[in-house]
Design a protein around this motif. Structure first.
Motif, mmCIF file in Angstrom:
data_model
loop_
_atom_site.group_PDB
_atom_site.id
_atom_site.type_symbol
_atom_site.label_atom_id
_atom_site.label_comp_id
_atom_site.label_asym_id
_atom_site.label_seq_id
_atom_site.Cartn_x
_atom_site.Cartn_y
_atom_site.Cartn_z
ATOM 1 N N UNK A 198 0.851 -1.192 0.000
ATOM 2 C CA UNK A 198 0.000 0.000 0.000
ATOM 3 C C UNK A 198 0.884 1.238 0.000
ATOM 4 N N UNK A 199 0.638 2.124 -0.970
ATOM 5 C CA UNK A 199 1.307 3.418 -1.047
ATOM 6 C C UNK A 199 0.371 4.449 -0.418
ATOM 7 N N UNK A 200 0.664 4.821 0.819
ATOM 8 C CA UNK A 200 -0.157 5.799 1.528
ATOM 9 C C UNK A 200 0.206 7.191 1.015
ATOM 10 N N UNK A 201 -0.831 8.021 0.794
ATOM 11 C CA UNK A 201 -0.574 9.395 0.359
ATOM 12 C C UNK A 201 -1.487 10.338 1.119
ATOM 13 N N UNK A 202 -1.052 11.588 1.214
ATOM 14 C CA UNK A 202 -1.858 12.619 1.872
ATOM 15 C C UNK A 202 -1.709 13.909 1.095
ATOM 16 N N UNK A 203 -2.735 14.742 1.191
ATOM 17 C CA UNK A 203 -2.708 16.026 0.504
ATOM 18 C C UNK A 203 -3.246 15.919 -0.913
ATOM 19 N N UNK A 204 -3.306 17.078 -1.570
ATOM 20 C CA UNK A 204 -3.772 17.146 -2.951
ATOM 21 C C UNK A 204 -2.889 18.106 -3.733
ATOM 22 N N UNK A 205 -3.011 18.034 -5.057
ATOM 23 C CA UNK A 205 -2.271 18.945 -5.931
ATOM 24 C C UNK A 205 -0.786 18.920 -5.649
ATOM 25 N N UNK A 206 -0.157 20.094 -5.633
ATOM 26 C CA UNK A 206 1.294 20.139 -5.408
ATOM 27 C C UNK A 206 1.690 19.790 -3.977
#
Length: 175
Positions: free
Chosen positions: A25-33
């Motif tokens: 699982x590649x966890x990500x947070x935030x949006x755009x740049x």
């Protein structure tokens, strides 16, 4: 083609070659740049002094009794010492690493504090040929990184997962 389970996961034998499979699982947070991804620095003596191309999506091998998605969730928990955050897993597909292992990854939006990580461990003979078994962390550190930094640190073939996450978040077709 035959398959067999080993202590290291399912291996599919096709002719002379044995295929190893992992899921993560590649966890990500935030949006755009402001998007960041969570990567782990691989533990053990081989990776101890390396930084570039020594980071990975939290993942691990699985047995034929498990689905790749179940394995990805289990491995996240084993490698980081906590379950993945709740949320929908977004498929990023599979890539074959240079060593031949087939890696399947899902993206997951979420957040966690890297200081709360309790990595799983593995045991290996070290130094090699010494007869002494030592325990090492699966991941010796975990960090949030912007995609540009992650591209310089992640093992080469896993870079495709960063490309696919970018496409997914921007509504483009997956590369």
């Amino acid at each position: 083609m035959t398959e067999k389970s080993t202590e290291h996961g399912t291996q599919r034998r096709t002719g002379r070659r044995t295929e190893r499979r992992s899921a993560g699982i590649l966890l990500f947070r935030g949006t755009g740049p402001a998007v960041e991804v969570l990567l782990g620095h691989m533990g053990g003596p081989f990776w101890a002094t390396r930084d570039e191309r020594a980071w990975s999506v939290p993942k691990g091998e699985y047995t034929e009794e498990e689905t790749p998605e179940a394995a990805a969730r289990r491995e996240f928990a084993e490698e980081l010492g906590m379950p993945p955050p709740d949320g929908e897993l977004l498929p990023l597909g599979s890539v074959r690493q240079t060593g031949g292992k087939l890696v399947t990854v899902w993206a997951l939006a979420g957040d966690l504090d890297p200081d709360r990580i309790t990595p799983g461990t593995f045991t290996m003979e070290w130094p090699r040929g010494s007869g002494r078994m030592r325990e090492f962390p699966e991941l010796d550190r975990v960090e949030w990184m912007d995609p540009e930094t992650a591209r310089t640190k992640i093992v080469a073939r896993q870079e495709l997962f960063l490309d696919r996450l970018d496409a997914l978040l921007n509504g483009a077709p997956l590369p």
